[in-house]
Design an enzyme around this catalytic site. Structure first.
Site, PDB file in Angstrom:
ATOM      1  NE  ARG A  64       9.028  26.123  27.466  1.00 43.22           N
ATOM      2  CZ  ARG A  64      10.072  25.586  26.855  1.00 43.22           C
ATOM      3  NH1 ARG A  64      10.638  26.222  25.852  1.00 43.22           N
ATOM      4  NH2 ARG A  64      10.548  24.427  27.246  1.00 43.22           N
ATOM      5  CD  GLU A 101      17.708  20.338  21.826  1.00 43.10           C
ATOM      6  OE1 GLU A 101      16.876  21.219  22.103  1.00 43.10           O
ATOM      7  OE2 GLU A 101      18.886  20.592  21.477  1.00 43.10           O
TER       8      GLU A 101
HETATM    9  O1  LIG Z   1      10.622  19.458  19.216  1.00 42.68           O
HETATM   10  P1  LIG Z   1      10.956  18.775  20.497  1.00 42.68           P
HETATM   11  O2  LIG Z   1      12.337  18.188  20.531  1.00 42.68           O
HETATM   12  O3  LIG Z   1       9.908  17.767  20.863  1.00 42.68           O
HETATM   13  O4  LIG Z   1      10.968  19.882  21.648  1.00 42.68           O
HETATM   14  C1  LIG Z   1      10.036  20.931  21.740  1.00 42.68           C
HETATM   15  C2  LIG Z   1       9.318  20.956  23.055  1.00 42.68           C
HETATM   16  O5  LIG Z   1      10.209  21.157  24.154  1.00 42.68           O
HETATM   17  C3  LIG Z   1       9.732  22.224  24.968  1.00 42.68           C
HETATM   18  O6  LIG Z   1       8.837  21.796  25.942  1.00 42.68           O
HETATM   19  P2  LIG Z   1       9.207  21.033  27.297  1.00 42.68           P
HETATM   20  O7  LIG Z   1       8.985  19.563  27.099  1.00 42.68           O
HETATM   21  O8  LIG Z   1      10.545  21.477  27.767  1.00 42.68           O
HETATM   22  O9  LIG Z   1       8.050  21.466  28.288  1.00 42.68           O
HETATM   23  P3  LIG Z   1       7.617  22.836  29.022  1.00 42.68           P
HETATM   24  O10 LIG Z   1       6.980  23.710  27.955  1.00 42.68           O
HETATM   25  O11 LIG Z   1       6.612  22.332  29.988  1.00 42.68           O
HETATM   26  O12 LIG Z   1       8.828  23.469  29.626  1.00 42.68           O
HETATM   27  C4  LIG Z   1       9.021  23.115  23.986  1.00 42.68           C
HETATM   28  O13 LIG Z   1       8.115  24.004  24.621  1.00 42.68           O
HETATM   29  C5  LIG Z   1       8.335  22.115  23.090  1.00 42.68           C
HETATM   30  O14 LIG Z   1       7.087  21.671  23.637  1.00 42.68           O
HETATM   31  N1  LIG Z   2      16.846  24.145  22.919  1.00 40.43           N
HETATM   32  C1  LIG Z   2      15.617  24.281  23.438  1.00 40.43           C
HETATM   33  N2  LIG Z   2      15.260  25.430  24.062  1.00 40.43           N
HETATM   34  C2  LIG Z   2      14.011  25.561  24.578  1.00 40.43           C
HETATM   35  N3  LIG Z   2      13.071  24.608  24.538  1.00 40.43           N
HETATM   36  C3  LIG Z   2      13.395  23.461  23.924  1.00 40.43           C
HETATM   37  N4  LIG Z   2      12.678  22.337  23.688  1.00 40.43           N
HETATM   38  C4  LIG Z   2      13.473  21.467  23.044  1.00 40.43           C
HETATM   39  N5  LIG Z   2      14.692  21.989  22.818  1.00 40.43           N
HETATM   40  C5  LIG Z   2      14.667  23.237  23.358  1.00 40.43           C
END
Ligand SMILES: O=P(O)(O)OC[C@H]1O[C@H](OP(=O)(O)OP(=O)(O)O)[C@H](O)[C@@H]1O
Ligand SMILES: Nc1ncnc2[nH]cnc12
Length: 181
Positions: A64, A101
């Site tokens: 994202r 998370e």
């Molecule tokens: O602060 P944190 O606990 O590390 O979480 C935040 C991350 O989680 C999500 O990505 P995700 O790993 O789900 O990947 P995506 O964007 O490919 O869906 C979001 O876009 C951040 O990169």
């Molecule tokens: N609650 C949440 N929603 C969307 N993206 C995330 N990445 C980590 N935690 C998330």
């Protein structure tokens, strides 16, 4: 009357309970991206403090962070660095393990994506535990980047990511917080 930034973002972000795991309230920005006004406003607000500042590159975190980071790079006339999940980049990389998370993973960056002293802004859609942004910060600094700031649309303040990044000396900018995540 112009709708407040908070109202615009709140009404454009969708919340999905129990995704991708039970107990997670997933903050879905696809609805924001599909809303031309909200998308533009979010990008404009993130860019605003850096207009007129020389920024060499935007580092976007897969997936994202690529969408927002690309738009921000264009606005600031900066280059773009993709920080990707492991195994996706074709040239020599630096790699780091991180936890977020709802899981653990590894991310990579091309070794030649940044040169010593370049001014970089890190971009992602959301900061939760900060594990992902912390990993990206380590990669960028390992290659000599000067991280000017880390920008996110969404903060989940209860999970402590902002504090974690600030403790690393990174300026953090977010547009909206969801308490109780
Ligand atoms: O602060 P944190 O606990 O590390 O979480 C935040 C991350 O989680 C999500 O990505 P995700 O790993 O789900 O990947 P995506 O964007 O490919 O869906 C979001 O876009 C951040 O990169
Ligand atoms: N609650 C949440 N929603 C969307 N993206 C995330 N990445 C980590 N935690 C998330």
């Amino acid at each position: 009357m112009k709708t407040s930034l908070e109202d615009t973002l709140l009404s454009a972000i969708r919340t999905i309970p129990d995704y991708p795991k039970p107990g997670i309230l997933f903050r879905d920005i696809t609805t924001l991206l599909g809303n031309a006004r909200a998308f533009r406003r979010a990008v404009d607000e993130l860019v605003h403090p850096y207009a007129g500042t020389k920024i060499d590159k935007i580092a976007g975190i897969e997936a994202r962070g690529f969408i927002l980071g690309g738009a921000i790079a264009h606005q600031l006339s900066a280059g773009f660095i993709p920080i990707r999940k492991k195994g996706k980049l074709p040239h020599e990389t630096v790699r780091v393990a991180y936890s977020l998370e709802y899981g653990v993973d590894e991310m990579e960056m091309h070794k030649d994506a940044v040169t010593e002293g370049e001014k970089v802004i890190l971009v992602d859609d959301l900061i939760a535990t900060g594990g992902t942004a912390e990993g990206a910060t380590r990669l960028l600094r390992q290659m000599g980047a000067d991280i000017v700031a880390a920008c996110f649309v969404i903060d989940l303040p209860d999970l402590g990511g902002r504090r974690k990044l600030e403790a690393m000396g990174v300026e953090v900018r977010t547009l909206i917080g969801f308490e109780g995540h």
